[in-house]
Design an enzyme around this catalytic site. Structure first.
Site, mmCIF file in Angstrom:
data_model
loop_
_atom_site.group_PDB
_atom_site.id
_atom_site.type_symbol
_atom_site.label_atom_id
_atom_site.label_comp_id
_atom_site.label_asym_id
_atom_site.label_seq_id
_atom_site.Cartn_x
_atom_site.Cartn_y
_atom_site.Cartn_z
ATOM 1 N N GLU A 109 34.267 63.427 53.456
ATOM 2 C CA GLU A 109 34.866 63.441 52.117
ATOM 3 C C GLU A 109 36.387 63.373 52.145
ATOM 4 O OE1 GLU A 109 32.620 65.665 53.232
ATOM 5 O OE2 GLU A 109 30.830 65.369 51.987
ATOM 6 N N ARG A 160 24.463 62.905 35.192
ATOM 7 C CA ARG A 160 24.854 62.030 36.314
ATOM 8 C C ARG A 160 24.380 60.599 36.075
ATOM 9 N NH1 ARG A 160 20.466 63.443 41.072
ATOM 10 N NH2 ARG A 160 18.816 64.105 39.685
#
Lengths: 281, 319
Positions: free
Chosen positions: B63, B15
């Protein structure tokens, strides 16, 4: 007034297109399409800034319209064709195989005028917020318009977007809800009531206007007034009272024509009520 | 290059490779915008958000709206990168991705961290093992699962040049760094890590490092492995797979994903259509995960180095 008269004449033609398109494949959603015909006619005839002869996905320097309740595609297709986006004759291909005029609007067939697929409900307001942000970043003065069904407001994503637009100080967005209190299974108040819709949008931080969606003067003046409210720090929501099936008497006053096509006899009855003004496709 | 050349002494999370790549992209291309659903720190998007505040949009825990906003931002020429956990990047917003991104052919990059078991202690609600399958099935979607920090960094840069929707999957744990910053990343092109004639092992994501370790162990037993890193699961590099398996005649696939729908099935499809060969899966056996340390979870769910070695022996026995 002559402008209003011309718009009303075009609206009559668009209503003829709608019932003929839906009849030809015995498939489609005439009720909401007829109810929103005056909105579409006013929007593309008097309000929206666009270049139909040179369709561009990015819409730089233009206004943008998203149809979130994609099932009322017949009214949008007719309006787009009547304003030069594609040949009027193509309306005869609605819902047929190999047509660009899919049951629900899509970009996949590259139909000029359509910038986003819709049909699965509740997504258009989020998309409009993104397009409005892009215009802000691009220093583009164009305005983003959306249309939604009232049944569609039962989708949770709408309320995510309702929170989001004021948070991001979106003020180049004019959303409209087709507030006819009808959805497929019945009246919205019976299926899943929306409560005090005006109070809800106000509480979320929107500027809220109301208009009579089947009164051309009300639609034109309200849309023009909404434009003057842009650039003042708030998104704008118009609650548009309409009658599902407006213009065809036997389709009004019920939810039953939400997604049902007229038969031959019913088509003839409907066309009797709707003057052919600028020529059938 | 031989397997023994891979002796990484540094570890970083993939990440962070994404975060560094996104920051670099922000400097290179002002069309790039980023959206995050209340996980800016977890996705390592802070550097981009701090450097380019006008191009960063905090979406909150919403989202579906974030995916829609990203789709809309493409209208006007922006290249949006969305960031949240893999579970909330796929399953939670599948219909939004399907209609507003994939079907609408929008140039959105869906960037997903904390994929798979190695998310660790948060447990099964957050450990999605179905995301590769979900995203592979969408027409128009490119699916990429890089293996280490620099490969994630380079993938993040590469997808900006890809005109269309992309799903970029990476993870949370510190992981050995065995690729380099200057290593070319070509979407759709496998990386041949080792040449061998006995067996092909194809791996993606974190499992690439375990596959290198397994191949070293097999080499000690005089089993020579062709090792392929398939970082792009769709479009998959059919030529690389067929070139290798037509030579070795058997294959093992290794992925941090359910055995249904992921890399293994993608490889099996290529082979079934072109060159049927014995295949063994190293994957999660159609179950959900649980809380625990990443290495312990990989071991418990059959994704350890020893599992790759065992699967390799089974595949060899079926030749």
């Amino acid at each position: 007034m002559s402008d209003i008269k011309q718009l009303e004449q075009l609206a009559s033609q668009i209503r003829r297109d709608i019932v003929r398109m839906v009849h030809s494949m015995s498939s489609g959603h005439p009720g909401g399409s007829l109810g929103c015909t005056d909105y579409f006619t006013a929007l593309y005839g008097e309000v929206l800034n666009y270049d139909s002869s040179n369709f561009d996905m990015d819409a730089k320097g233009e206004d943008v319209f998203f149809l979130s309740n994609g099932h009322i595609s017949p009214v949008w297709y007719s309006t787009l064709a009547r304003h030069g986006y594609f040949p009027i004759s193509e309306l005869s291909t609605f819902r047929q195989i190999d047509s660009r005029l899919q049951g629900h609007p899509t970009t996949a067939e590259h139909l000029p005028g359509v910038r986003m697929a819709s049909g699965s409900l509740g997504q258009g307001l989020s998309v409009a917020i993104g397009a409005a942000l892009a215009k802000r970043l691009n220093r583009d003065n164009g305005i983003v318009y959306t249309l939604h069904g009232d049944g569609e407001l039962q989708e949770g994503q709408i309320w995510e977007a309702a929170m989001s637009a004021p948070h991001h100080k979106i003020d180049n967005l004019i959303a409209t809800v087709d507030f006819n209190n009808r959805q497929i299974d019945g009246d919205v108040t019976d299926v899943l009531s929306l409560g005090d819709l005006k109070a809800k949008w106000l509480a979320f931080g929107w500027e809220v206007l109301e208009m009579e969606g089947n009164n051309m003067e009300s639609v034109v003046s309200t849309l023009k007034h909404a434009k003057t409210l842009c650039g003042k720090g708030k998104p704008i929501m118009i609650l548009m009272k309409t009658e599902m099936g407006a213009g065809v008497d036997f389709m009004m006053g019920t939810h039953k024509w939400h997604g049902v096509a007229p038969n031959d006899e019913q088509l003839a009855q409907a066309l009797e009520k709707l003057e052919e003004t600028v020529g059938d496709y | 290059m031989s397997l023994n050349d891979f002796n990484p002494n540094e570890k970083k999370d993939t990440r962070s490779g994404f975060g560094a790549g996104l920051h670099e992209l922000g400097k290179r291309d002002d069309r790039v915008v980023a959206l995050c659903a209340d996980l800016t720190g977890s996705l390592k998007m802070n550097a981009f958000a701090d450097a380019f505040p006008d191009r960063f949009f905090q979406a909150g825990v919403a989202e579906a709206n974030m995916i829609g906003m990203a789709a809309g931002l493409t209208i006007g020429g922006k290249i949006p990168y969305t960031g949240t956990f893999a579970n909330f990047s796929t399953g939670r917003v599948y219909d939004q991705i399907r209609q507003s991104v994939a079907y609408s052919q929008k140039n959105v990059k869906i960037c997903a961290s904390h994929a798979g078991l190695t998310l660790g202690e948060d447990g099964a609600t957050h450990q999605i093992l179905e995301d590769i399958g979900l995203m592979r099935m969408l027409p128009n979607m490119c699916v990429i699962n890089p293996a280490d920090y620099w490969q994630t960094y380079n993938a993040t840069l590469a997808i900006n040049e890809w005109d269309g929707p992309v799903y970029l999957r990476f993870g949370r744990p510190s992981w050995p760094m065995f690729t380099t910053k200057d290593q070319a990343f070509e979407i759709g092109k496998a990386w041949k890590i080792n040449d061998g004639s006995d067996l092909t092992i194809i791996a993606t994501g974190h499992m690439v490092w375990y596959t290198i370790l397994a191949a070293k162990e097999l080499e000690n037993h005089n089993i020579k492995c062709d090792v392929l890193n398939i970082h792009t699961i769709k479009p998959i590099d059919e030529n690389a797979i067929l070139d290798s398996v037509s030579k070795t005649k058997c294959v093992v696939t290794a992925e941090e994903h359910n055995r249904h729908g992921g890399l293994g099935d993608a490889v099996a499809q290529v082979l079934a259509m072109n060159f049927p060969a014995p295949q063994e899966y190293v994957a999660v056996n159609d179950t959900f995960g649980e809380s625990g340390k990443p290495a312990d979870l990989l071991k418990k769910y059959g994704l350890d180095v020893s599992d790759i070695v065992a699967a390799s022996k089974r595949a060899l026995a079926r030749k």
